[in-house]
Design a protein around this motif. Structure first.
Motif, PDB file in Angstrom:
ATOM      1  N   UNK A   1      85.433  28.346 -76.526  1.00 33.80           N
ATOM      2  CA  UNK A   1      86.611  28.562 -75.663  1.00 33.80           C
ATOM      3  C   UNK A   1      87.050  27.269 -74.984  1.00 33.80           C
ATOM      4  N   UNK A   2      86.088  26.376 -74.769  1.00 33.11           N
ATOM      5  CA  UNK A   2      86.410  25.138 -74.060  1.00 33.11           C
ATOM      6  C   UNK A   2      87.309  24.255 -74.914  1.00 33.11           C
ATOM      7  N   UNK A   3      88.234  23.528 -74.276  1.00 34.72           N
ATOM      8  CA  UNK A   3      89.039  22.573 -75.043  1.00 34.72           C
ATOM      9  C   UNK A   3      88.193  21.368 -75.432  1.00 34.72           C
ATOM     10  N   UNK A   4      88.787  20.494 -76.239  1.00 32.58           N
ATOM     11  CA  UNK A   4      88.069  19.306 -76.684  1.00 32.58           C
ATOM     12  C   UNK A   4      87.760  18.418 -75.483  1.00 32.58           C
ATOM     13  N   UNK A   5      86.598  17.795 -75.537  1.00 33.88           N
ATOM     14  CA  UNK A   5      86.169  16.962 -74.424  1.00 33.88           C
ATOM     15  C   UNK A   5      86.936  15.643 -74.384  1.00 33.88           C
ATOM     16  N   UNK A   6      87.228  15.166 -73.137  1.00 30.69           N
ATOM     17  CA  UNK A   6      87.912  13.886 -72.967  1.00 30.69           C
ATOM     18  C   UNK A   6      86.951  12.723 -72.897  1.00 30.69           C
ATOM     19  N   UNK A   7      85.721  13.038 -72.593  1.00 26.66           N
ATOM     20  CA  UNK A   7      84.727  12.023 -72.298  1.00 26.66           C
ATOM     21  C   UNK A   7      84.139  11.493 -73.604  1.00 26.66           C
ATOM     22  N   UNK A   8      84.803  10.495 -74.204  1.00 27.08           N
ATOM     23  CA  UNK A   8      84.365  10.032 -75.506  1.00 27.08           C
ATOM     24  C   UNK A   8      84.292   8.519 -75.558  1.00 27.08           C
ATOM     25  N   UNK A   9      83.563   8.012 -76.542  1.00 29.22           N
ATOM     26  CA  UNK A   9      83.342   6.571 -76.680  1.00 29.22           C
ATOM     27  C   UNK A   9      84.619   5.851 -77.116  1.00 29.22           C
ATOM     28  N   UNK A  10      84.535   4.526 -77.163  1.00 25.39           N
ATOM     29  CA  UNK A  10      85.742   3.720 -77.411  1.00 25.39           C
ATOM     30  C   UNK A  10      86.308   3.934 -78.812  1.00 25.39           C
ATOM     31  N   UNK A  11      85.388   3.878 -79.833  1.00 24.18           N
ATOM     32  CA  UNK A  11      85.901   4.044 -81.203  1.00 24.18           C
ATOM     33  C   UNK A  11      86.489   5.439 -81.385  1.00 24.18           C
ATOM     34  N   UNK A  12      85.840   6.442 -80.769  1.00 17.31           N
ATOM     35  CA  UNK A  12      86.361   7.799 -80.876  1.00 17.31           C
ATOM     36  C   UNK A  12      87.719   7.909 -80.186  1.00 17.31           C
ATOM     37  N   UNK A  13      87.889   7.188 -79.093  1.00 17.38           N
ATOM     38  CA  UNK A  13      89.176   7.214 -78.395  1.00 17.38           C
ATOM     39  C   UNK A  13      90.264   6.599 -79.278  1.00 17.38           C
ATOM     40  N   UNK A  14      89.887   5.477 -79.966  1.00 17.40           N
ATOM     41  CA  UNK A  14      90.852   4.920 -80.933  1.00 17.40           C
ATOM     42  C   UNK A  14      91.145   5.943 -82.016  1.00 17.40           C
ATOM     43  N   UNK A  15      90.065   6.602 -82.487  1.00 20.13           N
ATOM     44  CA  UNK A  15      90.214   7.609 -83.539  1.00 20.13           C
ATOM     45  C   UNK A  15      91.133   8.740 -83.097  1.00 20.13           C
ATOM     46  N   UNK A  16      91.058   9.087 -81.796  1.00 21.06           N
ATOM     47  CA  UNK A  16      91.925  10.157 -81.310  1.00 21.06           C
ATOM     48  C   UNK A  16      93.389   9.758 -81.442  1.00 21.06           C
TER      49      UNK A  16
END
Lengths: 647, 345
Positions: free
Chosen positions: B246-261
């Motif tokens: 039920x929870x939305x996707x987490x915002x707390x992610x690493x740098x490469x993952x943030x680029x990936x987002x």
């Protein structure tokens, strides 16, 4: 007799003058033209057999290629699309272009001989039926040339058949090809029905006809009733695909389930139509090779009819998983289980016939007697799928693939091959080789059971149908390998059959009129029979005209060596439907170009529809009208003027 | 070489379910339906064994009769030329037919009754259902929506159905493109998913485990690769899973993952949804918790970073004809996107 236009004289069948007159009257035009103009039911029957057999080979090769793809997990011999096209063409070929037409071949060849007539009731219609079948087959197979074979299974469910999901011409080819084929099946069926109603030899009351007649008659009545449903379905689909009608399109209020009902209302009776005549072949030939009349002729004949009567009420068992109300599923489930009762009648009649007879273990007998076992295996697997909750699991798995092949190979192909060993000597005048025959039988019997028996298990282990590949680790790998090996052994058996036939045509021992000591009328005439079948029209006094001396069951005797001379044209007796009393001397047409030209015109019309070339379509339509007009133009020598007097 | 999902994926999945008594049975022959789990399956398994036994007995009896008929001793031995052997109508065969058909009829009518009682036993569950799941079948994957009374109880996932053990679960089958068929052999027979209709069925797993399913109605090019898994776990684990989904996707992610987002939003969001982000496409599966799933592409590949990378790079190799386009992503972009997807647990 008093009502006849003349009273024909009684002559001896050895009378050379009579033979000469008949030879002259029945002579066909020679040369290349005769290929296209003949209306001889024997030639048409053999063409049906040969053409259907070619389709069997094509469908068989398609199956072998699929079996190579499925021999192990994750194989990449075929692309998914090619696999889907092949399984579709395999089904369409075997069910529509082989299984039905091969039996039409036997019935076309045998019927007039079995009932002591000179031809089918409508010889030109018979030729039309063959030509349309051939052209429909070519029409569908032409898709190979462009790589656009039908790709949606022989059942062709919508919406995958709709243009949205299937934009190529694949489904249009199938739709139009099967409508065309439906014309062939329908005119053929009408011809069979009228033939048995009107052309039986004097004295052959309805309870004296061979069981093959009951089988094909029943199948023909069914075809006349159900072909319209499937032809209509394909026409509506073609409209949906090409003119945006919405018979099946959900967005516009159409119903995908309507397709399934229309298709299976046809489809299930069709299954019976392609097994009942084959069961008839066995019911007629097995007793001869067991040296005794069939046990329970009347129950077997009635069970044939009963099977079909019930067969009209079971189509929903193909749709148990579609979410229908349980009350309607219960009805169709009950009907589908109970339909086993008439089948049981036939099974026990065959076993009793062997038990109480003295079987002769030749090749034909091996095919017929092993057929009983495969009939029962196909029967009980059908019984399992008839039970709704069980079918929810079994349907669309390899269990059903096993079932349909036990039905179609066990109950159709085995009687057909046995029938070839039994009746080819009549058709060609030469026997087949027994040694090769035994090899042929054992290869087919072992190969078939090795290929298809394990499929029951594969199905119980949950392998779905119509998948082009599967992953390892599901327990299906080795079973599939066994099936693939078995299918190649089965194919080797078919090859031996072809070799045997080829050798027989060249070097086979002469058969003589009655090599099996059989009791029915086709064995009363020479092998192969003359154009006119019988020199004199026989008069029948029992179910087994040629066995009366041995059986000694009545003082009355059939007359086959002596009989009525009908030689003033293509003549045969028209007789009463129930009692077989002659009430008219019928005059039949001779060779004609019209069946061929009409078939060609029909094919042109359908090709025009496929290519949406309306000029070609219009030309085809015009040619159809012209051919029909020429065909139907009254011909006094056929007695068509006399008909007018009767009003 | 990519690992095929089945061997890798499922065995690993089974291990991760504690107390999975069903595991062993579903492991070696995962698609068989001669063993069943749950009240929907039990009566049908009994009936299946019953009609199977009847069938086997019938075949044995008929084979024995046929062999007897063929090979029983006959005066005068065997004949080879039928034409020389006179025909005779010895004995009365009709009792064969009347007795044989008589016995068959009793068995057949008995089966009709057994069929009807089984049918009525499994049409509806005895107790209240734990939840209702809506399954939309697509070419060639399963969209799974957990329904609830309020919008915040509703979430969507793909190709995996989690259920609590021992509770009946209602399944609404909503037709979309072409006809498919919902089938999890160990739990329930098939119910077709038909465009324009909503069919209903229900499932229940009596034991924890991973139950494999597959589309069972021919649906086109990739009908073969349309797998499905039902994962049954104890109530508390199921609830934990549901909370996580039920929870939305987490915002707390690493740098490469943030680029990936960022790259994901640019390249993938037109077709895929990730709840809590701008990605709201409805063509492909909802990827909000894609990393928690066992397989990708409806059971085609085990869900590992390597497989996911290969799939995004060229999905057409693994499942030719599927709707996932080949985007020609640069190496770094691809790696970042995978890094992002791996955060979606």
């Amino acid at each position: 007799m008093a009502e006849l236009s003349r009273v024909p004289g009684i002559v001896d069948d050895t009378d050379p003058a009579v033979r000469r007159r008949l030879d002259e009257t029945w002579a066909e035009s020679g040369g290349i033209a005769a290929w296209f103009t003949t209306v001889d039911h024997k030639k048409i029957g053999i063409r049906y057999l040969v053409t259907a057999f070619v389709f069997l080979l094509l469908g068989g090769v398609e199956a072998l290629v699929m079996r190579m793809q499925l021999a192990g997990p994750d194989r990449t011999l075929l692309t998914p699309e090619l696999y889907n096209q092949l399984f579709t063409m395999h089904g369409v070929t075997m069910i529509f272009l082989y299984a039905g037409p091969i039996l039409s071949g036997f019935s076309n060849y045998l019927w007039p001989l079995l009932i002591g007539a000179r031809d089918m009731a409508f010889p030109r219609l018979n030729a039309l039926s063959y030509w349309v079948f051939l052209f429909a087959g070519i029409f569908i197979y032409a898709s190979f040339g462009w790589g656009v074979m039908p790709n949606n299974g022989w059942f062709n469910y919508v919406p995958y058949a709709a243009r949205e999901f299937n934009p190529g011409p694949n489904i249009d080819i199938l739709s139009l090809g099967l409508i065309l084929l439906g014309i062939s099946t329908t005119v053929g069926a009408v011809n069979f029905i009228v033939t048995v109603m009107r052309l039986r030899a004097p004295g052959m009351s309805i309870n004296r006809v061979p069981i093959l007649i009951w089988g094909t008659l029943t199948a023909s009545v069914a075809n006349v009733l159900v072909i319209p449903a499937v032809s209509l379905a394909f026409l509506l689909l073609w409209f949906d695909r090409n003119f945006d009608t919405a018979f099946f399109q959900v967005d516009a209020g159409g119903q995908p389930l309507l397709w399934q009902h229309l298709f299976w209302i046809f489809g299930h009776p069709w299954v019976y139509a392609i097994v009942l005549p084959a069961m008839g072949l066995v019911s007629d030939a097995l007793p001869v090779l067991s040296r005794r009349p069939l046990v329970g002729y009347t129950p077997v004949a009635l069970s044939t009819v009963a099977t079909m009567a019930l067969g009209f009420g079971v189509w929903v068992h193909h749709m148990f998983a579609t979410g229908l109300p349980d009350i309607s599923m219960s009805f169709f489930s009950g009907a589908s289980i109970v339909i086993a009762i008439p089948s049981a009648v036939a099974v026990f009649a065959w076993i009793a016939t062997i038990w109480m007879g003295r079987p002769v273990f030749n090749t034909a007998f091996l095919f017929f007697s092993s057929f009983i076992l495969m009939f029962v295996i196909g029967g009980v697997s059908g019984f399992m799928t008839a039970s709704v909750p069980v079918d929810w699991q079994l349907t669309d798995t390899y269990f059903v693939v096993a079932h349909i092949h036990y039905v179609l190979i066990g109950i159709n192909l085995f009687p057909v091959v046995g029938g070839l060993y039994y009746w080819l000597p009549k058709m060609t005048g030469r026997m087949l080789n027994e040694g090769l025959g035994q090899l042929n039988f054992w290869l087919m019997f072992i190969g078939f059971n090795m290929a298809f028996f394990p499929m029951h298990v594969t199905g119980l282990l949950g392998m779905p149908r119509r998948i082009y590949t599967y992953q390892s680790g599901l327990g299906w790998d080795s079973l599939n390998m066994v099936t693939t090996v078995g299918s190649f052994i089965l194919a080797a058996g078919i090859l031996v059959l072809l070799v045997n036939i080829a050798l027989s045509l060249g070097f086979g021992r002469r058969a003589g009129a009655n090599p099996w000591g059989a009791g029915s009328l086709e064995w009363a005439t020479s092998s192969p029979p003359p154009h006119y079948n019988f020199v004199v029209i026989p008069e029948v006094a029992s179910r087994h005209p040629l066995w009366e001396e041995s059986l000694q069951e009545s003082l009355r005797r059939s007359r086959v060596r002596q009989g009525y001379e009908l030689s003033e044209g293509h003549e045969t007796f028209g007789t009463g439907t129930l009692d077989g009393r002659p009430d008219v001397i019928l005059r039949m047409p001779g060779d004609s170009w019209m069946p061929f030209l009409l078939s060609l015109s029909l094919t042109l019309l359908f090709a025009g529809m496929l290519l949406q070339s309306w000029w070609a379509g219009a030309a085809g339509l015009l040619a159809i009208l012209v051919s029909l007009a020429v065909w139907l133009w009254p011909e006094p020598h056929l007695g068509q003027a006399v008909e007018r007097e009767h009003g | 070489m990519m690992r095929s999902a089945f061997l890798g994926g499922t065995l690993a999945a089974v291990d991760s379910v504690p107390g999975a008594a069903a595991a062993e049975a579903t492991q070696s022959l995962p698609m068989n339906f001669l063993t069943g789990y749950g009240d929907r399956a039990f009566p049908v398994v009994n009936l299946t064994w019953g009609v199977l036994a009847i069938s086997v007995i019938v075949v044995i009896v008929i084979t024995a009769l046929l062999l007897g008929a063929l090979f029983r001793r006959r005066p005068g031995g065997w004949a080879h030329d039928p034409a020389r052997l006179p025909v005779s109508r010895e004995g009365n065969g009709l009792p064969w037919i009347s007795i044989g058909v008589g016995i068959s009829t009793v068995v057949l009518f008995g089966t009709v009754v057994w069929t009807m009682t089984t049918l009525s036993a499994v049409m509806e569950p005895d107790e209240d259902t734990a939840l209702t799941i809506e399954v939309d079948a697509h070419q060639w994957w399963w969209e799974v929506r957990y329904l609830g009374d309020s919008p915040d109880e509703i979430f969507t996932t793909a190709n995996e159905i989690h259920i609590p053990v021992g509770r009946p679960v209602r399944v609404r089958l909503v037709g979309g493109d072409v006809i498919h068929s919902f089938w999890v052999p160990a739990l329930s027979g098939k119910t077709d998913v038909i465009p324009g209709r909503t069919n209903r069925t229900w499932i229940e797993a009596s034991e924890p485990g991973v139950y494999r399913g597959q589309c069972a109605e021919y649906c086109g090019l990739q009908h073969a690769k349309m797998g499905l898994f039902v994962i049954a776990s104890p109530e508390d684990e199921f609830e934990a899973w549901r909370e996580a989904q039920l929870a939305p996707a987490s915002d707390d992610i690493a740098e490469d993952a943030a680029r990936g987002r960022e790259d994901f939003m640019r390249n993938c969001s037109a077709c895929h949804t990730v709840r809590g982000t701008p990605a709201g496409g409805a063509v492909g599966p909802d990827l909000t918790h894609v990393a928690s799933r066992r397989t990708i592409a409806a059971g085609t590949l085990e869900n590992t970073p390597a497989n996911l990378t290969a799939w995004i790079e060229d999905a057409q190799t693994f499942k030719p004809g599927n709707r996932m386009p080949t985007l020609d992503l640069e190496g770094q972009t691809l790696m970042d996107i995978v890094a992002y997807l791996e955060t979606l647990e």
